[in-house]
Scaffold this motif. Structure first.
Motif, mmCIF file in Angstrom:
data_model
loop_
_atom_site.group_PDB
_atom_site.id
_atom_site.type_symbol
_atom_site.label_atom_id
_atom_site.label_comp_id
_atom_site.label_asym_id
_atom_site.label_seq_id
_atom_site.Cartn_x
_atom_site.Cartn_y
_atom_site.Cartn_z
ATOM 1 N N GLU A 1 -17.019 7.501 4.528
ATOM 2 C CA GLU A 1 -16.313 6.251 4.227
ATOM 3 C C GLU A 1 -15.014 6.110 5.026
ATOM 4 O OE1 GLU A 1 -14.820 5.926 0.195
ATOM 5 O OE2 GLU A 1 -15.451 7.962 -0.251
ATOM 6 N N PRO A 2 -15.121 5.625 6.261
ATOM 7 C CA PRO A 2 -13.908 5.400 7.035
ATOM 8 C C PRO A 2 -12.964 4.415 6.340
ATOM 9 C CG PRO A 2 -15.847 5.224 8.425
ATOM 10 C CD PRO A 2 -16.331 5.301 7.018
ATOM 11 N N MET A 3 -11.686 4.777 6.288
ATOM 12 C CA MET A 3 -10.609 3.914 5.792
ATOM 13 C C MET A 3 -9.613 3.779 6.933
ATOM 14 S SD MET A 3 -10.471 5.765 2.086
ATOM 15 C CE MET A 3 -11.419 7.172 2.683
ATOM 16 N N ILE A 4 -9.574 2.601 7.534
ATOM 17 C CA ILE A 4 -8.913 2.412 8.821
ATOM 18 C C ILE A 4 -7.863 1.308 8.710
ATOM 19 C CG2 ILE A 4 -9.280 1.948 11.268
ATOM 20 C CD1 ILE A 4 -10.702 4.519 10.155
ATOM 21 N N ASN A 5 -6.678 1.569 9.269
ATOM 22 C CA ASN A 5 -5.548 0.655 9.130
ATOM 23 C C ASN A 5 -5.236 -0.080 10.423
ATOM 24 O OD1 ASN A 5 -5.339 1.714 6.561
ATOM 25 N ND2 ASN A 5 -3.491 2.920 6.988
ATOM 26 N N LEU A 6 -4.755 -1.310 10.260
ATOM 27 C CA LEU A 6 -4.297 -2.096 11.402
ATOM 28 C C LEU A 6 -2.958 -1.569 11.919
ATOM 29 C CD1 LEU A 6 -4.834 -4.621 13.178
ATOM 30 C CD2 LEU A 6 -3.518 -5.932 11.515
ATOM 31 N N GLY A 7 -2.106 -1.117 11.013
ATOM 32 C CA GLY A 7 -0.797 -0.593 11.388
ATOM 33 C C GLY A 7 -0.776 0.927 11.400
ATOM 34 N N THR A 8 0.259 1.508 10.800
ATOM 35 C CA THR A 8 0.353 2.967 10.756
ATOM 36 C C THR A 8 -0.627 3.532 9.724
ATOM 37 O OG1 THR A 8 2.024 3.075 9.003
ATOM 38 C CG2 THR A 8 2.804 2.751 11.281
ATOM 39 N N ARG A 9 -0.837 4.834 9.786
ATOM 40 C CA ARG A 9 -1.785 5.469 8.861
ATOM 41 C C ARG A 9 -1.173 5.771 7.505
ATOM 42 N NH1 ARG A 9 -1.254 10.930 8.055
ATOM 43 N NH2 ARG A 9 0.012 12.148 9.502
ATOM 44 N N ASN A 10 0.125 5.545 7.338
ATOM 45 C CA ASN A 10 0.817 5.951 6.118
ATOM 46 C C ASN A 10 0.443 5.074 4.925
ATOM 47 O OD1 ASN A 10 2.373 7.990 7.499
ATOM 48 N ND2 ASN A 10 3.509 6.292 8.418
ATOM 49 N N ILE A 11 0.317 5.710 3.768
ATOM 50 C CA ILE A 11 -0.080 5.012 2.548
ATOM 51 C C ILE A 11 0.869 5.363 1.413
ATOM 52 C CG2 ILE A 11 -2.520 4.888 3.180
ATOM 53 C CD1 ILE A 11 -2.991 7.313 1.294
ATOM 54 N N VAL A 12 0.829 4.543 0.364
ATOM 55 C CA VAL A 12 1.569 4.829 -0.864
ATOM 56 C C VAL A 12 0.659 4.535 -2.052
ATOM 57 C CG1 VAL A 12 3.836 4.352 0.127
ATOM 58 C CG2 VAL A 12 2.562 2.513 -0.968
ATOM 59 N N GLN A 13 0.948 5.186 -3.175
ATOM 60 C CA GLN A 13 0.216 4.926 -4.413
ATOM 61 C C GLN A 13 1.066 4.059 -5.324
ATOM 62 O OE1 GLN A 13 -0.580 8.164 -7.360
ATOM 63 N NE2 GLN A 13 -2.717 7.632 -7.011
ATOM 64 N N GLU A 14 0.445 2.994 -5.864
ATOM 65 C CA GLU A 14 1.172 2.105 -6.757
ATOM 66 C C GLU A 14 1.384 2.764 -8.122
ATOM 67 O OE1 GLU A 14 2.594 -0.230 -5.432
ATOM 68 O OE2 GLU A 14 1.344 -1.614 -4.301
ATOM 69 N N SER A 15 2.216 2.139 -8.950
ATOM 70 C CA SER A 15 2.600 2.732 -10.230
ATOM 71 C C SER A 15 1.457 2.812 -11.232
ATOM 72 C CB SER A 15 3.764 1.940 -10.842
ATOM 73 O OG SER A 15 3.393 0.585 -11.048
ATOM 74 N N ASP A 16 0.333 2.081 -10.968
ATOM 75 C CA ASP A 16 -0.805 2.181 -11.893
ATOM 76 C C ASP A 16 -1.540 3.506 -11.772
ATOM 77 O OD1 ASP A 16 -2.467 1.974 -9.611
ATOM 78 O OD2 ASP A 16 -2.804 -0.159 -9.899
ATOM 79 N N GLY A 17 -1.167 4.320 -10.792
ATOM 80 C CA GLY A 17 -1.778 5.636 -10.622
ATOM 81 C C GLY A 17 -3.079 5.631 -9.847
ATOM 82 N N TRP A 18 -3.542 4.465 -9.449
ATOM 83 C CA TRP A 18 -4.819 4.343 -8.739
ATOM 84 C C TRP A 18 -4.687 3.633 -7.395
ATOM 85 C CZ3 TRP A 18 -9.358 6.609 -9.670
ATOM 86 C CH2 TRP A 18 -9.592 7.135 -10.952
#
Length: 257
Positions: free
Chosen positions: A201-218
């Protein structure tokens, strides 16, 4: 742990995957500006139940829905909600089905209405990278071979690969070994042996590869809030072939992308 499947077990995953493919097709018919994402979830849940199966995701570690619905900058694990899709959005629909004791898992990212050429290119490249990875997912190769192929394909085209989230083995459990990253080095990682069933399951970004998790925990989104695309198939490794167990055919009968 890695659990290798018998032909009889793989057949049960095929049957689970067929229900999953048809559920995706029902959802695909409804994706357009103005639809609430929670309405997509309801259709999928009812379709799966009507076919004697259950959704793999609902209740999994407390996840509240049948579908993971991830819009625009959300990478994966978004919740269905009252949000109404807008012209120009993209939406990843990720679904799993549990049937006869076995899970299947697949995802597809849709353009909604009139989506920009830049974002359509992201979707096209991400979808293509899934099949590039599957080409390398053959008996005797290693996880690193398919991971490298995906990474090279998308990075050569100017996109970035999410590192913290990966594909996985599956079968009696939704998540089994091995982990299947979308980046890596050739010749590294577990060997692909007969009877291995994995979700790529490729997960590919238009910008940088950095991600964050929202406060819902998911919910996982890109740090720079640029769009992300996600496509997924469940496959099985045999000595003489690799079989894609899930299918996007019912989606592709409905959508032009």
């Amino acid at each position: 742990m890695i659990f290798y499947k018998t032909e009889e077990e793989i057949q049960k995953i095929r049957e689970s995957a067929e229900i999953l493919a048809k559920a995706h097709g029902e959802v695909a018919k409804l994706i357009k500006p103005g639809i609430k994402t929670k309405d997509l979830d309801k259709v999928a849940e009812e379709f799966i139940a009507d076919h004697g199966a259950t959704g793999s995701f609902k209740g999994y570690n407390g996840f509240p829905a049948t579908l993971c619905i991830s819009v625009n900058e959300v990478v994966v694990h978004g919740f269905p909600s009252d949000y109404e899709l807008k012209d120009g959005d993209i939406i990843s629909v990720d679904c799993g089905v549990f049937y006869q004791g076995f899970h299947s898992d697949s995802a597809y990212t849709y353009p909604v209405g009139d989506t920009s050429p830049e974002i359509l290119s992201l979707l096209k490249t991400t979808k293509e990278s899934l099949y590039v990875g599957i080409e390398e997912a053959k008996f005797g190769n290693r996880i690193g071979d398919l991971a490298f192929a995906i990474q090279k394909y998308v990075e050569d085209r100017g996109y970035t690969v999410v590192r913290e989230l990966v594909g996985h083995g599956l079968g009696r459990s939704l998540h089994e070994g091995p982990e299947v990253p979308n980046y890596g080095k050739r010749g590294r990682g577990p060997k692909l042996n007969e009877g291995l069933v994995i979700a790529i399951e490729p997960m590919i970004n238009l910008g940088t590869r950095n991600i964050v998790q929202e406060s819902d925990g998911w919910t996982i989104r890109t740090r720079d809030r640029k769009p992300s695309a996600h496509f997924e198939h469940t496959i099985a490794i045999f000595k003489d072939r690799t079989e894609i167990l899930t299918s996007h055919k019912y989606i592709e009968e409905v959508v032009k992308f």
